[in-house]
Design an enzyme around this catalytic site. Structure first.
Site, PDB file in Angstrom:
ATOM      1  N   ASP A  89       0.829  -1.204   0.000  1.00  0.00           N
ATOM      2  CA  ASP A  89       0.000   0.000   0.000  1.00  0.00           C
ATOM      3  C   ASP A  89       0.863   1.252   0.000  1.00  0.00           C
ATOM      4  O   ASP A  89       1.645   1.483   0.919  1.00  0.00           O
ATOM      5  CB  ASP A  89      -0.904   0.002   1.233  1.00  0.00           C
ATOM      6  CG  ASP A  89      -1.814   1.221   1.272  1.00  0.00           C
ATOM      7  OD1 ASP A  89      -2.869   1.174   0.627  1.00  0.00           O
ATOM      8  OD2 ASP A  89      -1.452   2.218   1.930  1.00  0.00           O
ATOM      9  N   TYR A 131       3.595   9.796   0.315  1.00  0.00           N
ATOM     10  CA  TYR A 131       4.468   9.068   1.238  1.00  0.00           C
ATOM     11  C   TYR A 131       5.934   9.258   0.849  1.00  0.00           C
ATOM     12  O   TYR A 131       6.645   8.322   0.489  1.00  0.00           O
ATOM     13  CB  TYR A 131       4.130   7.584   1.252  1.00  0.00           C
ATOM     14  CG  TYR A 131       2.775   7.227   1.813  1.00  0.00           C
ATOM     15  CD1 TYR A 131       1.990   8.164   2.487  1.00  0.00           C
ATOM     16  CD2 TYR A 131       2.264   5.936   1.670  1.00  0.00           C
ATOM     17  CE1 TYR A 131       0.741   7.831   2.986  1.00  0.00           C
ATOM     18  CE2 TYR A 131       1.024   5.588   2.182  1.00  0.00           C
ATOM     19  CZ  TYR A 131       0.267   6.543   2.837  1.00  0.00           C
ATOM     20  OH  TYR A 131      -0.974   6.202   3.336  1.00  0.00           O
TER      21      TYR A 131
END
Length: 352
Positions: free
Chosen positions: A60, A65
């Protein structure tokens, strides 16, 4: 007997009619540096190697990120023959500099963000593409239609949502089947079980029951309370230097009160002979088979510990004990900082 890592890693459908995937997902947010330095490329790529080799192949990611999408792209470039074996998810919705994030879920941005992620990931497709957050301005129907276009073009295979209300889920699902909802779910975040108005009528329904009714998987992010429920965080000083220090539940005035739940979970886990993490993860999966815990770490050993929860069978009595612990402990502080309610259970205007 301590829980052991299952071999092979069990798989199950992601939703009623969804793809068969590993029963637990590995989050890559830590590799992107959200909880302190993610490490050098060699160390991080070795982590992905390890996850692949043990069968933990539901990865994921998200475009916010850090450089995690680029990292996955490097791994795919080195291992092109393994791309087909990895169920890769990523997300869109946040844009702007880290200190001034804004949300965008309009059709044009959906396509722009997807193109950018595909380039970083060095992949022709994304297995499951999530709308990370809705912007509160774009009707969800328009967002989903844009995602359907991407699916029809072969750029994404499945459509997901994150942190939206029951009514938004139903409206989105009416346009195109939603495969998964990613949302926080743990013993200290049971909000999705609460009954709320579904919107559009007088029916009262919870987000969890909505997902059950529609056959949508619940991908439970932060199932361990961002590390809090593992028992390894003993004071607010343990999260100094990463973004958890901004979260009310980790603050000095709330920490000790919230730690009471950790103590109770530790007691139940010790009696069963498993770690607190394994107990919590097994508890969530026991609540409904459609729950897929999503844990984040950059430690291979910690990942193996968490995945070993797939070997843990919690009894009805142990479920009751965890539930009783949740009822006895009043969690203080919000899931996100004050003023950041836009990050939780978003709504969108009606389609005109």
């Amino acid at each position: 007997m301590p829980a052991s890592l299952p071999n092979p890693i069990p798989t199950k459908p992601l939703g009623t009619n969804g793809p068969i995937v590993p029963a637990m997902a590995v989050g890559l947010m830590s590799l992107g540096g959200a909880y302190g330095p993610g490490g050098d490329d060699a160390t991080r790529l070795a982590f992905l190697d390890a996850m692949y080799s043990i069968g933990a192949r539901h990865w994921d990611d998200a475009d916010i990120y850090g450089d995690s999408e680029e990292l996955v792209g490097k791994w795919f470039t080195t291992n092109p023959e393994k791309r087909k074996d990895v169920f890769l998810t990523t997300k869109f919705g946040f844009t702007g500099p880290s200190d001034a994030m804004v949300l965008k879920s309009d059709p044009a941005y959906v396509k722009e963000a997807c193109a950018r992620s595909l380039e970083k990931l060095k992949s022709d497709y994304i297995d499951l593409y999530y709308c990370h957050r809705v912007d509160g301005k774009t009707p969800i129907e328009e967002t989903i239609k844009a995602m359907v276009e991407l699916k029809n073009q072969g750029k994404i295979k499945h459509i997901g949502l994150s942190e939206v209300t029951a009514s938004t889920i139903r409206r989105a699902h009416a346009v195109h089947p939603i495969t998964a909802l990613q949302i926080e779910y743990s013993p200290w975040a049971l909000d999705i079980e609460s009954v709320t108005s579904s919107g559009g009528n007088d029916e009262e329904v919870s987000i969890l029951d909505t997902c059950k009714d529609l056959g949508i998987a619940v991908v439970a992010y932060s199932p361990l309370g961002r590390g809090f429920l593992t028992g390894t965080i003993k004071s607010p000083a343990d999260v100094a230097g990463d973004w958890r220090a901004m979260l009310p539940r980790f603050s000095a005035q709330n920490f000790d009160k919230n730690f009471d739940l950790v103590k109770k979970i530790e007691e139940i886990a010790h009696k069963k002979g498993v770690t607190p993490s394994q107990l919590v993860l097994a508890f969530l999966m026991k609540e409904w088979d459609g729950v897929h815990p999503l844990f984040g770490t950059k430690s291979v050993d910690r990942a193996k510990e968490n995945l070993a929860a797939l070997s843990v069978d919690v009894t009805d009595e142990e479920v009751k004990a965890v539930r009783q612990a949740c009822d006895d402990c009043v969690i203080t502080g919000g899931r996100y900082p004050d003023g950041a309610t836009v990050l939780m259970m978003g709504e969108t205007p009606e389609l005109k």
